[in-house]
Design an enzyme around this catalytic site. Structure first.
Site, mmCIF file in Angstrom:
data_model
loop_
_atom_site.group_PDB
_atom_site.id
_atom_site.type_symbol
_atom_site.label_atom_id
_atom_site.label_comp_id
_atom_site.label_asym_id
_atom_site.label_seq_id
_atom_site.Cartn_x
_atom_site.Cartn_y
_atom_site.Cartn_z
ATOM 1 N N CYS A 134 0.973 -1.276 0.190
ATOM 2 C CA CYS A 134 -0.180 0.106 0.090
ATOM 3 C C CYS A 134 0.983 1.247 -0.041
ATOM 4 O O CYS A 134 1.165 1.616 1.037
ATOM 5 C CB CYS A 134 -0.952 0.101 1.189
ATOM 6 S SG CYS A 134 -1.874 1.521 1.444
ATOM 7 N N CYS A 137 -0.630 4.250 2.014
ATOM 8 C CA CYS A 137 -0.506 3.939 3.586
ATOM 9 C C CYS A 137 1.090 4.245 4.191
ATOM 10 O O CYS A 137 1.314 4.954 5.044
ATOM 11 C CB CYS A 137 -0.864 2.440 4.150
ATOM 12 S SG CYS A 137 -2.112 1.767 3.199
ATOM 13 N N ASP A 138 2.131 3.495 3.229
ATOM 14 C CA ASP A 138 3.373 3.640 3.783
ATOM 15 C C ASP A 138 4.298 4.416 2.934
ATOM 16 O O ASP A 138 5.558 4.672 3.395
ATOM 17 C CB ASP A 138 3.768 2.160 3.533
ATOM 18 C CG ASP A 138 3.065 1.279 4.532
ATOM 19 O OD1 ASP A 138 2.500 1.905 5.485
ATOM 20 O OD2 ASP A 138 2.954 0.167 4.206
#
Ligand code: FAD
Ligand code: NAP
Length: 312
Positions: A134, A137-138
């Site tokens: 992701c 997200c990261d």
């Protein structure tokens, strides 16, 4: 007794919830193990949903969907469903992870798919510690750093473009030298100066220490190894459908599946089990798009309303 249990709260489940509640079904519960929105919430941008001309990230895009459904009376239970089974009186039992269960007259399963693991050495060991699926997200953890991206589909190329806005350099590793992503996306990637294509190449190993990933060893076509000293790798190597909840105690599946595990449905999203419908990425021949998942959900809800009327 619920009129309808919807399992999964991605685009298919939310659209099913909207059409079912607005269509007059009273007791409709959507069982979603996390926040509603589905896999598109891990996407950095969506630009191909008709009528939505503003490009936005997946979370912003999906937020109004659940608000709209809840207004018409859809209830969300945040819990994992472990099994769906059919009873002799034609109702269904929805088994939940806390050991409790719910009964429903009809079920729409919209559990979608999840990212596949690529299978290289170190992938599981460093998952969440430098190996990610992701970018939204990261990606921020790698601001101004170099990272690798693995895959040659729409997800890999789109997320590589997203990461190029944050990171100093992207090594896009792909096992062939042509890509299955949309041609316009491939063109954007090729034009991006921060993205280096590492093609005809496979990841041999991801290595690191207790702090996380320190590098990626890539095997090239001539069998030589190229060592990329990156602290992170994002893998986008396809999706597995989530059909586990249809598995019965004797190992058989509640309804007919294709060889690849997708559920066989007709144009009304009916499975071969009366009262059981499937919508979205989980169904056979799914185009794996938000718009088709949403449309499936609406079709499944309309079919459910007809089915429930036929029970009276
Ligand atoms: P999903 O979105 O997968 O939703 C399934 C839901 O079910 C999940 O929320 C999950 O938590 C829940 N669930 C699963 N099992 C259980 C259980 N046992 N109990 C309770 N809940 C459960 N499509 C586009 O059209 N345009 C794009 O730009 C685009 N970009 C993408 C980018 C990425 C990175 C990815 C991964 C996908 C992208 N897609 C895009 C594809 C799109 O996201 C999917 O086709 C779509 O989300 C499928 O919807 P769905 O409702 O069928 O399933
Ligand atoms: P995908 O289309 O299945 O692509 C997976 C990629 O990973 C392929 O390039 C494949 O290589 C490669 N791959 C597979 N297994 C591998 C392994 N073990 N090691 C290394 N590489 C491996 O998956 P996706 O990109 O996640 O897309 C999934 C679906 O969602 C698709 O239908 C896609 O169109 C859709 N989607 C749409 C959008 C959009 O509309 N904008 C965005 C994202 C996703 P090969 O090419 O050699 O097979």
């Amino acid at each position: 007794m619920l009129d309808l249990a919807i399992i999964g709260g991605g685009p298919a489940g939310l659209s099913a919830g909207l059409y079912a509640t607005r269509g007059g079904l009273k007791e409709v519960v959507m069982f979603e193990k996390g926040m509603p929105g589905g896999q598109i919430t891990s996407s950095s941008e969506i630009e191909n949903y008709p009528g939505v001309a503003t490009v936005m990230d997946g979370i912003s895009f999906m937020t109004p969907w659940s608000e709209q459904c809840m207004r018409f009376g859809l209830k969300h239970e945040m819990i994992t469903v472990t099994k769906v089974s059919k009873n002799e009186d034609k109702t269904f039992t929805i088994s939940l992870e806390d050991g409790s269960s719910k009964q429903a007259k009809a079920v729409i399963v919209c559990t979608g798919s999840r990212p596949k693991r690529a299978g290289f050495k170190g992938e599981n060991e460093f998952f969440g510690k430098g190996v990610s699926t992701c970018a939204t997200c990261d990606g921020f953890f790698y601001k101004n750093k170099e990272v690798a991206v693995l895959g040659g589909g729409d997800s890999a190329l789109e997320e590589a473009l997203y990461l190029a806005n944050i990171c100093s350099k992207i090594y896009l590793i792909h096992r062939r030298d042509s890509f299955r992503a949309a041609p316009s996306t491939v063109e954007k990637v090729k034009q991006n100066e921060k993205i280096e294509l590492v093609t005809n190449a496979v990841v041999d190993e991801v290595y690191g220490d207790a702090s996380g990933v320190l590098g990626v060893k890539v095997k090239l076509q001539d069998n030589s190894i190229r060592d990329l000293a990156v602290p992170g790798i994002f893998t986008f190597v396809g999706l597995d459908v989530q059909n586990e909840i249809l598995k019965q105690d004797d190992g058989s599946f509640l309804c007919e599946l294709s060889e690849t595990g997708q559920v066989v449905v007709d144009l009304k999203m009916r499975t071969n089990v009366e009262g059981l419908f499937v919508a979205g990425d989980l169904r056979i021949d799914a185009p794996k798009q938000v718009i088709s998942a949403a449309a499936d959900g609406a079709v499944a809800a309309l079919s459910t309303i007809s089915y429930i009327e036929s029970l009276h």
